[in-house]
Design an enzyme around this catalytic site. Structure first.
Site, PDB file in Angstrom:
ATOM      1  N   PHE A 252       0.812  -1.225   0.000  1.00 11.89           N
ATOM      2  CA  PHE A 252       0.000   0.000   0.000  1.00 11.89           C
ATOM      3  C   PHE A 252       0.841   1.268   0.000  1.00 11.89           C
ATOM      4  CE2 PHE A 252       0.839  -0.206   4.586  1.00 11.89           C
ATOM      5  CZ  PHE A 252       1.053   1.126   4.874  1.00 11.89           C
TER       6      PHE A 252
ATOM      7  N   GLU B  41      10.271  -3.590  12.946  1.00 11.43           N
ATOM      8  CA  GLU B  41       9.737  -2.543  12.069  1.00 11.43           C
ATOM      9  C   GLU B  41       8.473  -1.940  12.684  1.00 11.43           C
ATOM     10  OE1 GLU B  41       8.171  -3.855   8.201  1.00 11.43           O
ATOM     11  OE2 GLU B  41       9.027  -2.042   7.319  1.00 11.43           O
TER      12      GLU B  41
ATOM     13  N   LYS C 207      -1.303  -7.238  -9.271  1.00  9.22           N
ATOM     14  CA  LYS C 207      -2.266  -7.308  -8.167  1.00  9.22           C
ATOM     15  C   LYS C 207      -1.804  -6.311  -7.104  1.00  9.22           C
ATOM     16  CE  LYS C 207      -2.576  -8.972  -4.299  1.00  9.22           C
ATOM     17  NZ  LYS C 207      -3.155  -7.821  -3.575  1.00  9.22           N
TER      18      LYS C 207
ATOM     19  N   SER D  81       5.578  -6.867   3.434  1.00  9.45           N
ATOM     20  CA  SER D  81       6.196  -7.158   4.735  1.00  9.45           C
ATOM     21  C   SER D  81       6.987  -8.466   4.671  1.00  9.45           C
ATOM     22  CB  SER D  81       5.096  -7.258   5.793  1.00  9.45           C
ATOM     23  OG  SER D  81       4.187  -8.271   5.402  1.00  9.45           O
TER      24      SER D  81
ATOM     25  N   CYS E 259       9.835   1.597   3.311  1.00  6.95           N
ATOM     26  CA  CYS E 259      10.739   0.497   3.659  1.00  6.95           C
ATOM     27  C   CYS E 259      12.125   1.036   3.954  1.00  6.95           C
ATOM     28  CB  CYS E 259      10.785  -0.534   2.545  1.00  6.95           C
ATOM     29  SG  CYS E 259      11.595   0.065   1.073  1.00  6.95           S
TER      30      CYS E 259
END
Ligand code: NAD
Length: 483
Positions: free
Chosen positions: A150, A383, A174, A227, A282
């Site tokens: 996202f 994270e 996708k 992730s 990230c």
């Protein structure tokens, strides 16, 4: 009435066969923007059939024409620059300038793909033996898919799609069901290119469609970004199904600040790296490790400057930081801040419970600063994916490197110093795929592979750069003798 997003298959916008819908909200206003279909294996199968059917015609389309399509695509993205940036703000919540930065970076990836006639060229040798010549040919490898996150919903798909199709493959995207509107406008532009039907396809949805892509026998390979736990699933499922895979995962990125560093430049860079895109990058800096005397100075400066960051609605040009993606993300981040406090850190600036006037129900988390974060604690190692910076103290440069190298992630690490010896040692010894020297966000440009190590990457060939040409092509060795 709220619109339901369509899939794009074989050159047409079509309703998904699935009637399951995932609501898409503006995280600042809570307005329901659209519904995203949760496509199934049947929807995926339609897209794969279209992509497979288009492959032979597309691979034999001259490479210069394929590059021209990408050139036209770039022009369309530039023409729609502001509209795309505004859609990103609406569905993601980031600030408008951050959205513009995302679109600019996406354009760099299209630029890279335009160079495909040079990038796909390969080599050969005459007279490898008497009267025998040997050459390498690079050919497209089939149908590829990408499953994307996202947080950069416009840019990340373009790390893959332009290069894959410029190399002569056909493609299925996708995207994340949390941010399908950016990919809708992306495919509206692709539709304007008049590519042969089936070359690019869009299947919206979550886990069922991702799983169907990984299990479909007619897909050659999958590019994934998301992730780490999901990256591991993707890698294992794709390899089990005999597919190529590049699975790029999450991160905990560290910035070491040495006492000889230019403190003003270090603080400016750390602020951008930690709080840009509300930490949902990230490459976000999660931890600043100050060595020796640098600690007190860095703590004082950060404390002063973090308070000046303006949190506000993304379309307000004066906002530095927007929302996080959703209410559940906000709750998760706030729980991690509490965990940091419970583990003994000093909470210097608390971004929980902030209120943005006019947008009281939005998913806001303000910039948060924790100091004296303990080595090995959650905030030092895991994270957060939110606007939280942990400050740690190291007694020596060597200890800072130990802290970085004990992380199970290996995405990015930076050092701020004026000492070439330490800078070289950092490049040499730190186990992370992207190293910054006096750079806060060590983001490789499109012509370099995006380096990642340890739990930040599962696979062999990385995204972007020469690795992406390897990933999206097959090499054939031709050995010839003409008598
Ligand atoms: P996510 O892993 O939840 O989702 C990523 C994609 O995987 C989405 O399309 C989602 O629908 C799909 N997915 C989710 N669960 C799945 C499953 N069990 N099986 C198959 N597919 C599944 O990630 P996110 O929350 O969208 O994005 C944030 C994460 O992405 C962060 O960890 C961030 O560090 C990472 N990220 C990494 C990079 C990089 O370059 N390494 C870049 C951007 C984001």
């Amino acid at each position: 009435m709220t619109k339901t997003i369509k899939n794009y298959v074989n050159g047409e916008w079509i309703d998904a066969l699935s009637s399951d819908l995932i609501p898409v909200y503006d995280p600042a206003t809570c307005e329901l923007l659209a519904n995203c279909p949760d496509s199934t294996a049947q929807d995926v199968d339609l897209a794969v059939k279209a992509a497979k059917g288009a492959f032979n015609e597309w691979r034999s389309t001259p490479i210069l024409s394929r590059a021209q399509y990408m050139h036209h695509f770039k022009v369309l993205v530039e023409e729609n620059f502001e509209d795309i940036s505004k859609i990103l703000v609406k569905e993601h919540g980031k600030a408008i300038d951050e959205s513009r930065g995302e679109v600019r970076r996406a354009i760099e990836s299209i630029d890279f793909a335009i160079s495909v006639p040079v990038l796909m060229r390969s080599d050969g040798l005459e007279d490898i033996s008497s009267g025998i010549d040997e050459t390498t040919l690079r050919q497209p490898a089939g149908v590829f898919a990408a499953i994307t996150p996202f947080n950069f919903p416009f840019m990340v798909p373009l790390w893959f799609l332009p290069t894959a199709i410029a190399c002569g493959n056909t493609f299925i995207l996708k995207p994340s069901p949390q941010t399908p509107l950016s990919t809708e406008i992306l495919f509206e532009m692709l539709d304007e290119l008049d590519l042969p039907e089936g070359v690019v396809n869009l299947v919206n949805g979550g886990v069922p469609s991702a799983t169907a892509l990984m299990e479909h026998p007619d897909i050659t390979g999958i590019s994934f970004v998301g992730s780490s736990p999901v990256a591991k699933i993707i890698y294992e499922t794709c390899t089990r199904n005999g597919k190529r895979v590049q699975a790029q995962g999450g991160a905990k990125n560290y910035i070491a600040v040495l006492p000889d560093a230019n403190m003003e430049a270090s603080v400016k860079n750390i602020l951008g790296a930690a709080y840009g895109c509300a930490g949902q990058r990230c490459l976000a800096a999660g931890v600043a490790i100050a060595v020796g005397d640098a600690y007190d100075q860095l703590k004082d400066e950060l404390t002063k400057q973090v308070q000046n960051l303006k949190v506000g609605y993304g379309l307000d040009e004066t906002s530095h930081m927007g929302t996080v993606i959703s209410d559940s993300a906000k709750q998760r981040i706030e729980a991690m801040i509490q965990q940091g406090v419970d583990d003994g850190a000093e909470l210097i600036i608390d971004g929980r419970n902030i209120v943005v006037e006019g947008y009281e129900n939005g998913s806001w988390v303000g910039p948060t600063l924790l100091a004296d974060v303990k080595r090995g604690s959650t905030m030092a190692t895991e994270e957060v994916f939110g606007p939280v910076l942990s400050l740690m103290k190291a007694d020596s440069y060597e200890e800072a490197v130990e802290i970085i190298n004990e992380s199970h992630y290996g995405n990015a690490a930076s050092i701020f110093t004026n000492n070439g010896k330490y800078a070289r040692d950092f490049k040499y010894n730190v186990n992370a795929g992207n190293i910054g020297v006096n750079i806060g966000v060590a983001a490789p440009s499109a012509s370099f592979p995006f380096g990642r190590q340890k739990d930040s990457f599962f696979g062999d060939l990385h995204g972007q750069g020469s690795d992406s040409i390897e990933f999206y092509t097959e090499r054939k060795i031709i050995i010839e003798r003409w008598v």
